[in-house]
Design a protein around this motif. Structure first.
Motif, PDB file in Angstrom:
ATOM      1  N   VAL A  11       4.336  -2.968   4.760  1.00 28.12           N
ATOM      2  CA  VAL A  11       5.026  -3.200   3.492  1.00 28.12           C
ATOM      3  C   VAL A  11       6.509  -3.287   3.800  1.00 28.12           C
ATOM      4  O   VAL A  11       6.994  -2.709   4.773  1.00 28.12           O
ATOM      5  N   GLN A  16       7.390   1.189  -1.404  1.00 25.43           N
ATOM      6  CA  GLN A  16       5.995   0.751  -1.431  1.00 25.43           C
ATOM      7  C   GLN A  16       5.085   1.650  -0.605  1.00 25.43           C
ATOM      8  O   GLN A  16       3.873   1.640  -0.801  1.00 25.43           O
ATOM      9  N   THR A  17       5.653   2.434   0.290  1.00 21.32           N
ATOM     10  CA  THR A  17       4.819   3.283   1.141  1.00 21.32           C
ATOM     11  C   THR A  17       4.175   4.410   0.347  1.00 21.32           C
ATOM     12  O   THR A  17       3.199   5.000   0.791  1.00 21.32           O
ATOM     13  N   SER A  21      -0.675   0.282  -1.618  1.00 19.80           N
ATOM     14  CA  SER A  21      -0.687  -1.004  -0.936  1.00 19.80           C
ATOM     15  C   SER A  21      -1.188  -0.927   0.505  1.00 19.80           C
ATOM     16  O   SER A  21      -2.039  -1.714   0.909  1.00 19.80           O
ATOM     17  N   ASP A  24      -4.872  -0.110   0.527  1.00 18.04           N
ATOM     18  CA  ASP A  24      -5.650  -1.280   0.103  1.00 18.04           C
ATOM     19  C   ASP A  24      -5.681  -2.352   1.186  1.00 18.04           C
ATOM     20  O   ASP A  24      -6.727  -2.980   1.423  1.00 18.04           O
ATOM     21  N   GLN A  25      -4.544  -2.580   1.845  1.00 22.07           N
ATOM     22  CA  GLN A  25      -4.515  -3.557   2.933  1.00 22.07           C
ATOM     23  C   GLN A  25      -5.493  -3.166   4.034  1.00 22.07           C
ATOM     24  O   GLN A  25      -6.271  -4.001   4.512  1.00 22.07           O
ATOM     25  N   ARG A  86       2.065 -10.714   6.045  1.00 19.76           N
ATOM     26  CA  ARG A  86       2.206  -9.375   6.626  1.00 19.76           C
ATOM     27  C   ARG A  86       2.557  -9.502   8.100  1.00 19.76           C
ATOM     28  O   ARG A  86       3.221  -8.655   8.662  1.00 19.76           O
TER      29      ARG A  86
END
Length: 163
Positions: A11, A16-17, A21, A24-25, A86
């Protein structure tokens, strides 16, 4: 044949950490790997690290992943990412390191985008890399314009100072 893969997740922002996310990734990448018949050897994770910068020292997990791919005792034969953005946000970086993986005999897969090992698949992956760069550049332009508008109105730009 080595049917092991690694997962690379990332991320861009430290904020966002704290969300779901990265979780989910990783889950989506693990599901893809399982469907494709790969065993996950390791997960490389860059928390709050942009894929826009040219200097890979900014992404230590990405650097470690590339080093492992280059090593003679390479522990995986594929890299799985949630989306190609990513992996890289600049098309030049994407093509450079995809080629490096390819030379090392390592495939690159997106868990959520087309992955055909064909001329059309390579074309679509290259186009996705160009779109990722376009999106990042366009977002930067919008943020700069927003900041300029705030400055013109005499509003504060950036984090509110503490103390």
């Amino acid at each position: 044949m080595n049917l092991s893969c690694c997962i690379y997740i990332r991320v861009s922002d430290e904020k966002q950490t704290r969300g779901a996310s990265l979780i989910d990734q990783e889950r989506t990448c693990r599901d893809f790997a399982e469907r494709a018949g790969y065993k996950v050897a390791t997960v490389y994770r860059d928390d709050g690290r942009s894929a826009w910068k040219d200097d890979l020292r900014h992404r230590p997990a990405f650097e470690r992943m590339l080093a492992a791919a280059r090593s003679p005792r390479r522990p995986f034969s594929a890299v799985v990412v949630f989306k190609l953005d990513r992996f890289a946000r600049k098309a030049r970086i994407y093509h450079t390191y995809r080629y490096e993986l390819e030379r090392a005999g390592v495939d690159l897969f997106s868990a959520t985008e087309p992955n055909e090992a064909s001329a059309a698949g390579r074309l679509s992956s290259g186009m996705l890399a160009e779109f990722a760069e376009f999106y990042s550049a366009q977002l930067s332009e919008r943020i700069k314009a927003s900041h300029q508008g705030k400055i013109a109105r005499g509003e504060w730009v950036g984090d509110v100072p503490f103390g």
